[in-house]
Scaffold this motif. Structure first.
Motif, short mmCIF file in Angstrom:
data_model
loop_
_atom_site.label_atom_id
_atom_site.label_comp_id
_atom_site.label_asym_id
_atom_site.label_seq_id
_atom_site.Cartn_x
_atom_site.Cartn_y
_atom_site.Cartn_z
N VAL A 150 0.87 -1.12 -0.03
CA VAL A 150 0.03 -0.13 -0.17
C VAL A 150 0.91 1.25 0.02
O VAL A 150 0.25 2.29 -0.07
N ASP A 151 2.13 1.28 0.29
CA ASP A 151 3.08 2.41 -0.10
C ASP A 151 3.72 2.58 -1.25
O ASP A 151 3.97 1.97 -2.13
N SER A 177 -2.35 11.55 -3.90
CA SER A 177 -1.87 11.77 -2.57
C SER A 177 -0.34 11.50 -2.10
O SER A 177 0.24 10.79 -2.96
N GLY A 178 0.22 12.43 -1.30
CA GLY A 178 1.53 12.55 -1.01
C GLY A 178 1.67 13.80 -0.18
O GLY A 178 1.09 14.29 0.46
N ALA A 179 3.13 14.13 0.06
CA ALA A 179 3.49 15.21 0.62
C ALA A 179 2.73 16.54 0.36
O ALA A 179 2.31 17.58 1.09
N VAL A 180 2.61 16.68 -1.00
CA VAL A 180 1.69 17.89 -1.71
C VAL A 180 0.72 17.06 -2.33
O VAL A 180 1.19 16.27 -3.28
N LEU A 198 2.19 12.45 9.77
CA LEU A 198 1.73 11.28 10.86
C LEU A 198 0.60 10.80 10.09
O LEU A 198 0.05 9.62 10.43
N LEU A 199 -0.05 11.38 9.09
CA LEU A 199 -1.09 10.70 8.32
C LEU A 199 -0.73 9.48 7.76
O LEU A 199 -1.57 8.29 7.43
N THR A 200 0.54 9.16 7.52
CA THR A 200 1.03 7.90 6.76
C THR A 200 1.53 7.02 8.05
O THR A 200 1.61 5.93 7.56
N GLY A 206 -5.09 7.36 4.41
CA GLY A 206 -5.38 7.65 3.25
C GLY A 206 -6.73 7.41 2.84
O GLY A 206 -7.38 8.07 2.07
N CYS A 207 -7.09 6.10 3.21
CA CYS A 207 -8.41 5.35 2.79
C CYS A 207 -9.63 6.27 3.17
O CYS A 207 -10.68 6.48 2.38
#
Length: 282
Positions: A150-151, A177-180, A198-200, A206-207
């Motif tokens: 999933v990464d 989705s990502g840092a930006v 921290l979202l990661t 992400g889901c």
């Protein structure tokens, strides 16, 4: 191009996001989620905290009917059991027949054959929006074998051409989705540089965003807001809340709780001051 939008343009998108957040809370969109079993509870709690009404209907012979009455639908391929696969196809058919906006989240596609084949079947049904990390978007466009489970192993900017191609081919808004976060409808690109690492570190970070996008698309039906702006608004609200949560959290565990509180407490008038947005035409 500067790192930030011109103030008046940034203010316009933030103002629309504020209007949509208000509309969502005034009339909670019924958000139908067929999502993976790892994140079902967290996703439902995110929607509740935000002000939406979650429904996790993934039963064959019910999913299509429910998609027809829902405000927005999420199809997440994190744990595509045989019943979920059939329910997803049924829900998409029901959503399309009723004009219900729906979001495809092609989790971990690329090297894994079952979910990859299903993702290609679903994207051919023209989702309103597609949300994934860069590796998933590249795989869906047929340009890579996907990431590491999933990464992501790619950056959002590496997926810009794939995102634009998917948007044009399927008439979808594509959110990488990502840092930006990068969001495009094939004609314009919006970049949102809010959020926190921290979202990661939280399962479902992400889901749950895919579900938030479905909720905002549902709210947009009542305001006439275009899909690109609705998806960007969802990303902005979610990532601004993540920043607020990170300031109060001491680690991933407390962050998950703080994120729910931040989603509940973030106010429409908070968005303009917090937004870090860039938009350009292609």
């Amino acid at each position: 191009m500067s790192d930030r939008l011109r103030p008046e343009s940034e203010s316009t998108l933030a103002a629309t996001a504020a209007e949509l957040l208000s509309a969502l809370r005034e009339t909670p969109p019924l958000t139908h989620c067929i999502t993976n079993t790892v994140v079902t509870g967290f996703t439902a709690n995110v929607l509740l905290a935000l002000g939406a009404a979650p429904a996790m209907v993934d039963i064959v012979d019910e999913a299509g009917l429910f998609a027809g009455v829902a405000s927005g639908v999420l199809i997440n391929l994190g744990t595509p059991t045989p019943e979920q696969r059939e329910a997803s196809l049924e829900a998409v058919a029901g959503a399309n027949a009723a004009g219900t906006p729906w979001v495809l989240d092609p989790v971990a596609i690329g090297a894994l054959p079952v979910r990859t084949a299903l993702a290609h079947d679903l994207v051919a049904a023209r989702p309103t929006a597609i949300r994934g990390n860069a590796s998933e978007i590249l795989a869906l466009a047929g340009l890579s074998a996907g990431g590491r489970g999933v990464d992501a192993t790619d950056t959002p900017d590496a997926a810009i051409d794939a995102a634009v191609a998917l948007a044009v081919r399927h008439g979808s808004v594509v959110a990488v989705s990502g840092a930006v976060d990068l969001i495009t409808d094939g004609h314009r690109v919006v970049r949102i540089a809010n959020g926190d690492e921290l979202l990661t570190r939280v399962t479902g970070g992400g889901c749950a965003l895919g579900a938030v996008m479905a909720a905002f698309l549902g709210a947009a039906r009542t305001t006439g807001t275009e899909s690109l702006v609705a998806v960007a608004a969802a990303s902005l609200v979610y990532t601004v809340a993540a920043e607020r949560a990170a300031m109060r959290a001491s680690g991933p565990g407390s962050f998950a709780v703080e994120l729910l509180d931040a989603l509940a407490s973030v106010q429409p008038h908070d968005l303009a001051a917090a937004a870090h947005i860039e938009e350009r035409a292609l």
